[in-house]
Design an enzyme around this catalytic site. Structure first.
Site, mmCIF file in Angstrom:
data_model
loop_
_atom_site.group_PDB
_atom_site.id
_atom_site.type_symbol
_atom_site.label_atom_id
_atom_site.label_comp_id
_atom_site.label_asym_id
_atom_site.label_seq_id
_atom_site.Cartn_x
_atom_site.Cartn_y
_atom_site.Cartn_z
ATOM 1 N N ASP A 17 0.810 -1.270 -0.354
ATOM 2 C CA ASP A 17 0.082 -0.021 -0.091
ATOM 3 C C ASP A 17 0.751 1.313 -0.022
ATOM 4 O OD1 ASP A 17 0.794 0.431 2.607
ATOM 5 O OD2 ASP A 17 -0.890 -0.365 3.530
ATOM 6 N N SER A 18 0.367 2.323 -0.143
ATOM 7 C CA SER A 18 1.200 3.568 -0.346
ATOM 8 C C SER A 18 1.601 4.257 0.729
ATOM 9 C CB SER A 18 0.284 4.500 -1.030
ATOM 10 O OG SER A 18 -0.697 4.982 -0.408
ATOM 11 N N GLY A 19 0.939 3.782 1.993
ATOM 12 C CA GLY A 19 1.481 4.440 3.208
ATOM 13 C C GLY A 19 0.519 5.631 3.384
ATOM 14 N N GLY A 20 -0.366 6.227 2.664
ATOM 15 C CA GLY A 20 -1.351 7.107 2.636
ATOM 16 C C GLY A 20 -2.120 6.958 3.960
ATOM 17 N N PHE A 21 -2.603 5.539 4.392
ATOM 18 C CA PHE A 21 -3.338 5.624 5.642
ATOM 19 C C PHE A 21 -2.699 5.717 6.612
ATOM 20 C CE2 PHE A 21 -5.223 2.763 8.650
ATOM 21 C CZ PHE A 21 -6.614 3.249 8.844
ATOM 22 N N ASP B 251 -2.728 8.481 -1.598
ATOM 23 C CA ASP B 251 -4.156 9.003 -1.545
ATOM 24 C C ASP B 251 -4.400 9.675 -0.218
ATOM 25 O OD1 ASP B 251 -3.851 6.546 -0.048
ATOM 26 O OD2 ASP B 251 -6.201 6.261 -0.278
ATOM 27 N N GLN C 25 -12.017 6.604 -3.904
ATOM 28 C CA GLN C 25 -12.117 7.376 -2.335
ATOM 29 C C GLN C 25 -13.643 8.195 -2.527
ATOM 30 O OE1 GLN C 25 -10.973 7.156 0.550
ATOM 31 N NE2 GLN C 25 -8.867 6.447 0.037
ATOM 32 N N GLY D 293 -10.786 4.216 2.245
ATOM 33 C CA GLY D 293 -11.299 5.134 3.235
ATOM 34 C C GLY D 293 -12.657 4.426 3.743
ATOM 35 N N CYS E 26 -5.958 -26.271 10.715
ATOM 36 C CA CYS E 26 -5.025 -25.755 10.713
ATOM 37 C C CYS E 26 -3.945 -26.405 11.584
ATOM 38 C CB CYS E 26 -5.115 -24.399 11.454
ATOM 39 S SG CYS E 26 -5.310 -24.453 13.142
#
Length: 398
Positions: free
Chosen positions: A99-103, A153, A197, A224, A314
């Site tokens: 992911d972009s790190g935006g969150f 984002d 978004q 989002g 499992c």
């Protein structure tokens, strides 16, 4: 070599459900095939907490997610690049999405400052100033070498005004256009997904789906959501968004991954899910069963001779009693974290495989009804209390 790799990302819809938006698909990436619907374990810092890549394979993981923000700060994307990228660095040979790190930057709140150029923020590790732009994120993700990458984002908070929601969405769209241009300079074998978004405004969600859906992104992530809103609100937003998304592109629901979300949101047209929830709740004693989440710390497990869940295949359930797992967490033994995490990840991946099978054989609507009638989700109150607890723990660490 680059040209050969360019065509390695494909998405094929194998079957669609006639009574919902559920679909089963197949994604090809440079590091292998992913069969959807799929849950992606989250390996924030190039590791899924407490389990090895070999154990991830054994639980059925087909793709994992890592975090650009955290890896950029430590150990640094250049260092990872010098090892031949994330796959070689962490010894995981399957597909990786970053992911972009935006969150993460959004969750820093008071530590960040937004401008049209990008986002200025302080590192949660040492307070050093950092600046992310749509272009620098593309460079960092190229150095990480993941298969699927996301652009920078802006995740609007819940709640927010329609005006704030529109501003965040429109800036995100502009940033995504810049990311598309910047990506041309880097690895052609990487696949850039667009991010939809629009906060909690149905009209904005539809507009964003149309705008981002028409750009040359091979796949789309829905961002989002799951930011503190009631689940019914999230489902309502998906009902508004999905019809506006292009059918032929895979859809990734960012940061969503409780069992009931997976079952519900597959029917709302989602293909890929990621979330820290299964691994995080496992570390606190919350283990998934088909009846809902149980707290393995509970005294009722002290003498339980059977597994955590009868019929679970499992490693933990095949080899250990619930009483032993209960003892490990009460004694705060390290082995508990591994065994609890393995159980929850296997539960999620088996659930994804069962959902796929139900779509392929036409029984998804029945599967959904049966599962949701039996599974008792955590209440909104409990979810809110847990969020506050985790938030406080994170603030203590930073």
């Amino acid at each position: 070599m680059g040209l050969k790799l360019m065509s390695q990302f494909t998405f094929t819809i194998d079957t669609e459900c006639s009574e919902s938006w559920a679909r089963a698909g197949t994604i090809q990436t440079p590091h292998g095939t992913i069969q959807t619907p799929i849950f992606m374990p989250v390996g924030t810092q190039a590791t899924v907490k407490s389990v090895s890549p070999e154990e991830l394979r054994e639980v059925g993981a087909q793709i994992i997610l890592s975090n650009t923000y955290h890896l950029m700060l430590r150990p640094g994307s250049e260092l990872i690049d010098s090892f031949g990228g994330l796959h070689a660095f962490m010894r995981w040979d399957g597909p990786i999405l970053t992911d972009s790190g935006g969150f993460q930057v959004w969750s820093l709140g008071h530590l960040r400052k937004l401008s049209e150029e990008g986002v200025l923020f302080k590192s949660h590790l040492d307070g050093s100033p950092q600046f992310l732009t749509p272009e620098s994120v593309m460079r960092i993700e190229a150095e990480l070498g993941s298969d699927i990458i996301l652009p920078l984002d802006i995740c609007a908070p819940f709640p927010c005004t329609p005006k704030e929601a529109r501003e965040a969405m429109e800036r995100t769209h502009r940033w995504e256009e810049r990311a598309l241009v910047a990506k041309e300079r880097y690895r052609p074998e990487q696949t850039l997904f667009g991010i939809v978004q629009g906060a909690f405004e149905p009209e904005l969600r539809q507009e964003s789906a149309r705008v981002i859906g028409s750009m040359p992104f091979p796949g789309l992530s829905i961002g989002g959501l799951s930011v503190g809103e009631p689940k019914t609100k999230m489902w309502e937003m998906l009902r508004a968004t999905t019809p506006a998304l292009p059918r032929e592109k895979p859809r990734h629901l960012l940061g969503v991954g409780s069992p009931e979300d997976l079952v519900e949101c597959v029917g709302l047209g989602m293909d890929m899910f990621d979330c820290v929830l299964p691994t995080r709740v496992a570390r606190h004693g919350g283990l998934f069963t088909r009846d809902g989440r149980v707290n393995i710390k509970s005294a009722r497990f002290k003498r339980a001779t059977g597994p955590i869940e009868e019929g679970c295949d499992c490693y933990t359930c095949r080899n250990y009693s619930a009483a032993y797992v209960h003892h490990l967490i009460r004694a705060e033994e390290q082995l508990y974290y591994r065994l609890g995490t393995i159980h929850n990840l296997r539960f999620m991946l088996r659930l994804a495989a069962d959902l796929r099978a139900s779509i392929l054989d036409g029984s998804y609507p029945v599967f959904r009804e049966t599962f949701l009638a039996r599974y008792q989700p955590a209440s909104e109150t409990v979810r809110e209390q847990q969020r506050e607890k985790w938030k406080a723990a994170r603030e203590r660490q930073s």
